[in-house]
Write a protein that holds these residues in place. Structure first.
Motif: not given
Length: 343
Positions: A145-160, A170-182
């Motif tokens: 579960e993610v709660t967006k507290t700022e504009d950017a989540l800190g993810l960079t996406i690519t595809d296969n 995953i950007k250091e210090g970002s929202i996603i970086n604070r979720i250890p299971t991602v």
């Protein structure tokens, strides 16, 4: 690849040889004359009289290019298999799946020359002819579960290139970086129970950018299956100059989304530098990284006369991306700064 692209040259060689045999006989590459008796160069013997049989050399065997065969393993551990005859990423996944008796949809992505989840070794649009391919397949599914507290989540996406979008950075210090299971390498399967399988990376990035602030949402992720000795790479926020780089002086197999694969020389220094800059701009503007897309844009720019011509070409070939005008201008500038030429 070897099955389709490499045929043809041998048949043409055989046809030419056959035509030579039907016409003037050849000796050491020089046409021989037939007909009445003629003195030889040493003056001692005469040539065969008209109507006699002139011996000819056997036809040259047709030129056959070597088959392009690649070695592959499943990244978490498997015997080594051999694959050939693919022209794009989807066909590559089918070939790998056939070797290991799995479904192609089990494959999340491939890395070159390492079994680790290393985004710097991610298989993109080019494979060195001596590269070893490791396929990373579906492992455990998890929901966060993610709660967006700022504009950017800190993810960079690519595809296969075959329907799965996954996390490349995953950007250091970002929202996603604070979720250890991602983790880097996790495939994004659904957002709020809405499947995104089959969506391109830019579409997934757009969905995530548009998620409202302060309103929790759920990500369903699939992590690559890991061997006991594989350590998850939490973050890859640094930009390495070797990303997407093929060894200099080697030939590579260039996989294309449209059309057949081709064997080409490794990209020049200019092409590599320009593609890296464009890839950085893709991340900055759109939240995606795609070395193959960046290389395609560099190739297009080389054929264009100016920025307006380049913009029209992008609209024609890559219109579904809806690139902003400012982005197109910066891409054009970055490419020509890499070349050291004028805009």
């Amino acid at each position: 690849m070897a099955g389709t692209m490499l045929s043809g040259s041998g048949q043409q060689g055989s046809k030419r040889d056959a035509e030579c045999q039907k016409g003037t006989p050849m000796e050491n590459g020089v046409p021989r004359e037939t007909g009445g008796s003629q003195a030889s160069e040493d003056g001692g013997k005469s040539a065969p009289a008209q109507g006699s049989t002139v011996p000819t050399q056997p036809p040259h065997p047709p030129r056959v290019r070597p088959r392009l065969v690649f070695h592959t393993q499943l990244a978490h551990g498997s015997p080594t298999g051999k694959i050939e005859g693919f022209t794009n990423v989807k066909e590559l996944y089918v070939k790998i799946a056939e070797v290991f008796n799995i479904s192609p949809t089990e494959i999340l992505f491939c890395t070159l020359n390492t079994h680790k989840v290393d985004m710097l070794k991610l298989l993109g649009g080019q494979i060195g002819l001596e590269d070893f391919i490791f396929a990373h397949i579906r492992g455990e599914t998890k929901e966060v579960e993610v709660t967006k507290t700022e504009d950017a989540l800190g993810l960079t996406i690519t595809d296969n290139g075959a329907g799965y979008a996954f996390i490349k950075r995953i950007k250091e210090g970002s929202i996603i970086n604070r979720i250890p299971t991602v983790c880097v390498g996790d495939s994004i399967e659904a957002i709020n129970d809405q499947t995104i399988v089959g969506c391109r990376h830019y579409e997934v990035a757009k969905m995530l950018r548009e998620m409202p602030k302060s309103q929790p949402f759920t990500l369903r992720l699939v992590q690559p299956k890991r061997a006991f000795d594989m350590i998850s790479q939490r973050t890859r926020s640094n930009k390495s100059p070797s990303e997407g780089k093929m060894a200099s002086g080697r030939e590579t197999l260039r996989l294309r989304a449209k059309g057949s694969a081709t064997v080409e020389e490794a990209p020049s220094e200019f092409e590599e530098e320009a593609a890296r800059k464009v890839d950085d701009l893709l991340e900055s503007y759109m939240g995606i990284r795609d070395v193959e897309l960046a290389s395609t844009m560099v190739e297009m720019a080389k054929e264009c006369q100016g920025s307006e011509d380049f913009a029209r070409g992008l609209d024609s070939l890559l219109g579904e991306f809806a690139f902003p005008d400012e982005f197109v201008t910066e891409v054009w500038t970055a490419i020509y700064e890499s070349r050291g030429g004028s805009k």
